[in-house]
Design a protein around this motif. Sequence first.
Motif, PDB file in Angstrom:
ATOM      1  N   ASP A 164      41.402  45.225  48.473  1.00 43.65           N
ATOM      2  CA  ASP A 164      40.338  44.806  47.275  1.00 43.65           C
ATOM      3  C   ASP A 164      41.262  44.239  46.317  1.00 43.65           C
ATOM      4  OD1 ASP A 164      38.609  43.614  45.625  1.00 43.65           O
ATOM      5  OD2 ASP A 164      37.157  45.411  45.226  1.00 43.65           O
ATOM      6  N   PHE A 165      41.456  42.890  46.096  1.00 47.74           N
ATOM      7  CA  PHE A 165      42.405  42.335  45.258  1.00 47.74           C
ATOM      8  C   PHE A 165      41.843  42.031  43.672  1.00 47.74           C
ATOM      9  CE2 PHE A 165      45.331  41.282  49.015  1.00 47.74           C
ATOM     10  CZ  PHE A 165      46.204  41.716  48.656  1.00 47.74           C
ATOM     11  N   SER A 166      40.610  42.647  43.697  1.00 45.08           N
ATOM     12  CA  SER A 166      40.024  42.555  42.243  1.00 45.08           C
ATOM     13  C   SER A 166      40.271  43.849  41.764  1.00 45.08           C
ATOM     14  CB  SER A 166      38.356  42.388  42.394  1.00 45.08           C
ATOM     15  OG  SER A 166      37.675  43.352  42.877  1.00 45.08           O
ATOM     16  N   GLN A 167      40.868  44.854  42.427  1.00 43.37           N
ATOM     17  CA  GLN A 167      41.082  46.219  41.895  1.00 43.37           C
ATOM     18  C   GLN A 167      42.705  46.468  41.943  1.00 43.37           C
ATOM     19  OE1 GLN A 167      38.703  47.994  40.501  1.00 43.37           O
ATOM     20  NE2 GLN A 167      37.281  46.289  41.025  1.00 43.37           N
ATOM     21  N   PRO A 198      45.477  42.367  40.015  1.00 40.02           N
ATOM     22  CA  PRO A 198      44.952  42.328  38.638  1.00 40.02           C
ATOM     23  C   PRO A 198      45.888  43.009  37.660  1.00 40.02           C
ATOM     24  CG  PRO A 198      43.630  43.729  39.953  1.00 40.02           C
ATOM     25  CD  PRO A 198      44.571  43.067  40.920  1.00 40.02           C
ATOM     26  N   SER A 201      47.518  46.759  37.846  1.00 41.67           N
ATOM     27  CA  SER A 201      48.398  46.993  39.151  1.00 41.67           C
ATOM     28  C   SER A 201      49.904  47.400  38.714  1.00 41.67           C
ATOM     29  CB  SER A 201      48.455  45.514  39.671  1.00 41.67           C
ATOM     30  OG  SER A 201      47.179  45.251  40.512  1.00 41.67           O
TER      31      SER A 201
END
Length: 281
Positions: A164-167, A198, A201
Amino acid sequence: MALVTNERARQWFLPAPAEEQPKVDVDTGVAHIARVYNFWLGGKDNFAADREAAELVISSYPTILASVRAQREFLGRAVSYLAGEAGIRQFLDLGTGLPTASNTHEVAQQVAPESRVVYVDNDPIVLAHARALLASDPAGTTAYLDADLRDTSEILAAAANTLDFSQPVAVMLIGVLHCVPDSDDPAGLVRRLLGAVPPGSYLVIAHPASDIHATQIGSAANRLNQVMADPVTMRSHAEVNRFFDGLDLVEPGLVQLHRWRAVPADPEVELANYGGVARKR
């Protein structure tokens, strides 16, 4: 080195029975860096060409064996820090190499069983071992993508099936950026990867050094490049440090691998390999 299509990449996200897996074409007459590292680490998944290349480096720089062991140990400490103290639960490990002890998912899931890991490599032998890499903790997920590091947009698109690239995500580049020549803009590659994740990271890099034991390292690199299909590029501390531009380096910063949070750290040993971990603001 072309990237596979997203459709083919996704089929490796779940292990298939051995009889259903596609046959893997391996050019055993040309050394590949993943199999060379496998030999240095005492593995058996390598061929005569890989062993010849590995021995050429050893003859010029015997300390390479300690250096690659230090790289594996650095990976373990870095992942333990990220999964533990930093609270990271997602890892994108590019340039995976062949499975050995303490792989990224094993270390992360020991700390946090729900951790998700996507491995990326373009060596057919690594592809053949994908099922071993996919032995995830049931609470987490481990996936494998057969891809070239330089095809970042397709890697990110395929990895999004698992991550999940929002996290926050930890982007791992352990012993792989030296396989990307300056002409292919490795710094731009790092920026594109970090641009997809995001704030909060992390970036983890281990990279062979050109400015420690410089004469030996230069000779070893020249010998290796004579027998490898893809050349390697060693880089100085300043050059490696630029990959972290705009990020906040975690203490102790960019240092020789065996000095990154190692206990004890031998101050007398010099290893031609840098490592660092940094947080995206």
